[in-house]
Design an enzyme around this catalytic site. Structure first.
Site, mmCIF file in Angstrom:
data_model
loop_
_atom_site.group_PDB
_atom_site.id
_atom_site.type_symbol
_atom_site.label_atom_id
_atom_site.label_comp_id
_atom_site.label_asym_id
_atom_site.label_seq_id
_atom_site.Cartn_x
_atom_site.Cartn_y
_atom_site.Cartn_z
ATOM 1 N N ASN A 1 0.853 -1.189 0.000
ATOM 2 C CA ASN A 1 0.000 0.000 0.000
ATOM 3 C C ASN A 1 0.888 1.237 0.000
ATOM 4 O OD1 ASN A 1 -2.145 1.728 0.172
ATOM 5 N ND2 ASN A 1 -2.395 1.492 2.382
ATOM 6 N N HIS B 1 4.825 15.757 -21.885
ATOM 7 C CA HIS B 1 4.244 14.677 -22.686
ATOM 8 C C HIS B 1 3.963 13.494 -21.767
ATOM 9 C CE1 HIS B 1 6.457 16.042 -26.656
ATOM 10 N NE2 HIS B 1 5.417 16.813 -26.385
ATOM 11 N N GLU C 1 7.201 13.438 -5.078
ATOM 12 C CA GLU C 1 5.743 13.526 -5.239
ATOM 13 C C GLU C 1 4.994 12.516 -4.381
ATOM 14 O OE1 GLU C 1 5.586 12.893 -9.428
ATOM 15 O OE2 GLU C 1 5.515 10.711 -9.254
#
Lengths: 699, 699
Positions: free
Chosen positions: A188, A409, A503
């Protein structure tokens, strides 16, 4: 028989069976030996201690028999190389390449086939690769397996990621070899696509430390037209074997002789700094194929990016996944779209005001309503902007402010679709003057059945860099296979993510405090990482009180990362308003260089701490970054790397006395002092903390 | 309960279970019925004779349960359509589209999912497809199987090809359904790549004739974003089930609702001419997506092509396969290269002299040394000519002679490589004024694991046509999946091969004399075929006395093929010198039109004979072609298709009295007579023979 003849015979007999090379320092010895049934084997020792026990080598073919035994040695050739080369961008202006090389030419009697194994011994480790010369009995062939073994000498402490053919975005596990088990890891962890190959499969690079303090690293270099090498482990025997990533139908590699495999590398030293500072991977790659590199430049950038990760805005325009192919004209804007002309101008203003080079915008183009987790093929066309993103206006504005735009992209893993549009996407970039593109590969690959780490994808990532070079564009690829030094051959391939980046802290259980202290020993050996550091607003609860996520470092450590996580492409990743609340700390990010004359690895312990000092290539400035893991740390740094007979102003950005990555991460202190090369600086790093220092000569 | 209520209830009860539609002529009835457990079924009768016995319908999903049972009918909708449309190029200037339609809206109780099945009944047959409406319970889904059944009513004579997922280049087998067995066919048939799926798998289109003279054809239309449908046969039960082609990992189709399947078509008539002249496949496709079609034109062409097939020259420049990646500058020319500037000019001169539109050149580009059978990925770049082919000089010369050049893109099956280069390849074509490209897909597909007939490749072939339309280029694809009417939607997709063409006669056991009499009933229903007819030098022994290969027709039949094998792109395939030896016969090829106002199917028996007359769209000329199989044939043609009150000069090109495809194929006779619409012409066709007639009004 005369004595000389006997000696000659002895020499011949001995050299038929065992050859060896040593590192230039002579600390490392590599022995090659054919076993009784003609199997090629090798072993490695360091300062007379066995590091790699006798280990097999070989290649299995899909058809026509294996290249694993029945060999005889046709020839041995040795050479020594001691040269330097200059990377376009790098941690050093000058990179030394010093090694002893041995080529063993093998002939397989039954098949008449020839294989060469080339060994190189550097001061910090060894490398070997297979070479398939042009020959009558081997032309086009398919590799079904590579059986390169790495039989280790002990139950080393190991920093490992599970052998996942689609993702390296795991946090590191730190266990003994005997305890490696991919079923025990925390699944997880925020990773969308997992393709773990087995219970005892781990990724390379693999960083280890023996009980008696030897640092050992297994990795590869120059992965070109070949799949990525993972490692099969026999846990209680400490034996590793190469595990190549298959393609959609189970084949590993399609080759045509003459050709070569990647280099398999084994770094070993009793000084961890030799590993983390090693340039071996780059040295093992082909020199640059780009003649004019004047357009390849480092970039510090900001971007419309973090605001989506923290939930303030969205990549999509219509605010919903699965808009079910609604025509663009029918999309109803949610009002939460991040990539608007107006918002972009705000970032451009910020970048211009604070001296940044570029602005990245994610979510500018049609397709985000439907992009994630659907295995959708025609997901983006890379050229159609959303109605609220005016390509021309944005780029005119950027130009007027002296700012470059960084293209985005996201392919969604739909690589066939990307390749169909690539020239048009690059044409668009040239039209508007974008110098660089950040690409992404989030999702299952199309062509279906392929893995991110298979030969097909390795070729794709490299192809994009080659095609971009045609266009004089730079590439920063995310979710690509981890780099293995190809940035030497294509220096426009300036960075990649290909590991668990900052992130993950925004929306998952994040990156533990030790994370940044291990990455330079693993991921970064192969090339720069776009880690996107510089988050000041550490806890996500500031965006939504119910959020428990946070960055797992102090603010000062975020500054240090600009030095310890090498990349010529560095993001000031946080929101502009968060920087404007801490302009004093932000000053370091503004000041830090991104292209280096030299780098000194001052202190290093994998998974624990790292201190690096680097000199700017374009000034006399130096910058230092020191980071630690979940343990606080006190250290004293000698500044003898500074130029003698110079005075420097040192601005020290440290953790506050009460800082703590969990409880008080934003506590920092800034101190300015004068120093010389004879000075020493005492640093106290908080738990999960760090320190960043800029050194500017005082005239 | 009142009578009306009872009647209403009866009606409701009846209509809940069985619905039907009829063809406009009322000869065909299609019944739909839900079985007891909610399985959708249908049946078809013709003039009250059962053609399709009760047969199941349904779709199986990879996840989440199947769409095969547990349905109830939510709604039934009917409509009738009677319209016309005008193809850009075609067998007729005006195509009628007249059918009755029934849409059955089904709801699967357990899953809440909706599927519609749409049925159409034309005068010459029926069609059905699945429609997946936009709905909450079905979004992205993967089809693991389609289970559309076609349960036939008898042990029909069947013309079949084995179910090969990579090739349709087989000669037809003519057996009863019960005798179908792919293991019995002649595998030594010249086909390089074979992927036959099983013992009782056959391709569609499948042409049959019942014992009582009913012609039945099973095919499909509008295969778009879906794999090709082959057919599983239970031989002794005459039962067929759809067999979709899998992708690399065994999945069949990736779809997102709303979407549709292709149309499954069942043509049936007691008149074979209704089948061979049917426009149903085109009618079932979406109308043209191209607004300006002025650049889409028919072409008659010659080319540097046959000379390679007969061994006079080579595609490659260096005369050898497996040049092992020799750099172009190091290639040593063999002197046998066909595609030289000089040779091309010769063909341009010939084309200009005899009124042709274009010249095809194969082997103009680097890569042919290594192209065949190696599963090589980076095989061609589609832009680099050989040293002896001057692109500019060739195209300047062609322009000066008013001739267009036809580009050649052999992909070798390496589709990923082709797509990477496609824009650049098309840019090159525009640069030099090439209006059309012949593409080829000889070899195993890359992405590896994909089949020529899978969804990925179907999408690729269609994608190339779409991309070519962007560039205003026409496409003629060889070794692609057989067309199913997409040339209506993209009229620039003017032709394809996708069946066993004339070339097989040059170097294999060739095409039996019946071959051209069956193809119009099968392959040509879906679109034009670039069959490359017009070979005059029938026997290959003229090139090399040891050769036993030959074209399996007479010369006169080769002329007739320009009428019976419809294509707007027609090659005069033989060598110029062979035409110049027979300029009288060649006159027919020079005269025959390639775009038609109208077509009359005068006589037709699948596998036996075919006679067609067509009127030029751009003049008052008519052309007739009559062909037979291995049996000689006498026939009398009534010329009542000609305009009344007009006199015509008819030039009749016939087999000589002693002609025979094996023993005397080149014997022909030409006769010129005057005719009117009241005239009749007697024709004697030799074994494997034919006749071609041009009709020009006399003023």
């Amino acid at each position: 028989m005369k004595n000389t003849q006997l000696l000659g015979l002895l020499f011949f007999v001995v050299s038929s069976f065992a050859q060896n090379i040593q590192s230039p320092s002579k600390a490392i010895t590599l022995d090659f030996k054919l076993s009784a049934d003609g199997k090629p084997t090798y072993s490695v020792s360091y300062k007379n201690k066995a590091v790699i026990l006798q280990s097999g080598l070989g290649i299995k073919l899909k058809e026509g028999g294996d290249l694993t035994s029945g060999f005889s040695i046709e020839n041995t050739a040795n050479k020594s190389v001691n040269e330097s080369w200059q990377p376009v961008l790098g941690e050093q202006a000058n990179i030394k390449n010093n090694y002893n090389e041995m080529t063993i030419s093998l002939l397989q009697k039954n098949s008449g086939r020839k294989v060469n194994i080339i060994f190189k011994a550097f001061d910090e480790g060894v490398a070997f690769r297979y070479e398939f010369p042009k020959q009558a009995n081997l032309n086009y062939f398919i590799i079904s397996d590579e059986v390169s073994q790495f039989n280790l000498a002990g139950n080393h402490k190991t920093f490992w990621l599970p052998g996942d053919f689609d993702s390296q975005e795991y946090a590191y596990n730190e266990t003994k070899l005997s305890e490696v088990n991919t079923e025990t890891i925390n699944k997880n962890n925020g990773i969308g696509l997992k393709s773990i190959a087995g219970k005892y499969v781990v990724q390379s690079p693999l960083m280890m430390k023996s009980a008696d303090g030897l640092y050992i690293n297994i990795f590869e270099a120059a992965v070109v037209n070949y799949p990525v090498m993972h490692l099969d482990l026999v846990p209680n025997e400490y034996k590793l074997t190469s595990r190549l990533v298959p393609n959609a139908i189970g084949d590993k590699a399609y080759l045509q002789a003459p050709c070569v495999s990647p280099w398999r590398t084994i770094m070993v030293s009793d000084d961890a700094r030799d590993i983390v500072g090693s340039k071996m991977i780059l040295n093992l790659n082909e020199p640059s194929k780009i003649d004019d590199t004047s357009w390849i430049k480092p970039m510090k950038y900001v971007g419309i990016w973090w605001e989506m990760h923290v939930g303030k805005s969205t990549w999509d325009y219509a605010g919903s996944q699965n808009a079910q192919n609604t025509l663009t004209k029918d999309l109803i804007p949610s009002g939460k779209h991040g990539a608007t002309t107006e918002n972009t101008k705000r970032y451009i203003d910020f970048a211009a005001k604070y001296g940044f080079d570029g602005v990245l915008v994610e979510g500018w183009n049609v397709g985000w309503e439907d992009w994630f987790g659907n295995w959708k093929e025609n997901v983006f066309d890379f050229t159609t902007p959303y109605p609220d993103f005016d390509l021309k206006a944005v780029n005119d504005y950027a130009k007027s402010k002296g700012i470059k735009m960084i293209m985005h992209h996201e392919t969604s893993g739909s690589v066939a679709n990307y390749e169909r549009h690539l020239d048009r996407a690059f044409d668009l970039m040239k039209k508007y003057g974008y110098p660089a593109v950040k690409s992404g590969y989030v999702g299952r690959i199309i062509p279906r059945g392929e893995f991110h780490d298979g030969q097909t994808m390795v070729n794709h990532f490299n192809f994009v860099a080659q095609r971009a070079a045609d266009y004089k564009l730079m590439v920063n690829s995310h979710e690509s296979s981890r780099p293995t030094g190809y940035s030497r051959t294509y220096p426009n391939y300036i960075a990649a993510e290909a590991a668990r980046g900052n992130e993950f802290n925004a929306w998952s259980n994040g990156n533990p405090p030790m994370h940044e202290t291990i990455l330079p020993f693993t991921r970064l050996l192969g090339g720069p990482m776009d880690y996107t550091p510089g988050i000041f607003e550490i806890k996500m609860s500031v965006y939504n009180p119910t959020k428990t996520e946070q960055v797992h470092t102090t603010l000062a450590k975020q500054l240090a990362l600009y030095v310890t996580m090498y990349s010529p492409l560095q993001m000031a990743a946080d929101l502009p308003e968060n920087y404007e609340k801490h302009l004093d700390a932000f000053q370091f990010i503004r000041d830090v260089a991104d292209d280096w004359q030299d780098s000194k690895y001052l202190e290093a312990e994998p998974g624990d701490y790292l201190t690096i000092a680097r000199k700017d290539k374009h000034s006399e400035n130096w910058f230092l970054g020191a980071i630690t893991d979940e343990n606080a740390r006190d250290t004293e740094i000698k500044l003898d790397f500074l130029s003698p007979n110079k005075k420097y102003q040192a601005i020290i950005y440290q953790d506050g006395a009460d800082a703590d990555w969990q409880n008080n991460p934003k506590s920092y202190a800034i101190k300015t002092i004068q120093v010389t090369s004879k000075s020493k600086i005492k640093l106290h790093l908080a738990k999960g903390g760090g320190a960043a220092i800029s050194f500017k000569p005082i005239n």
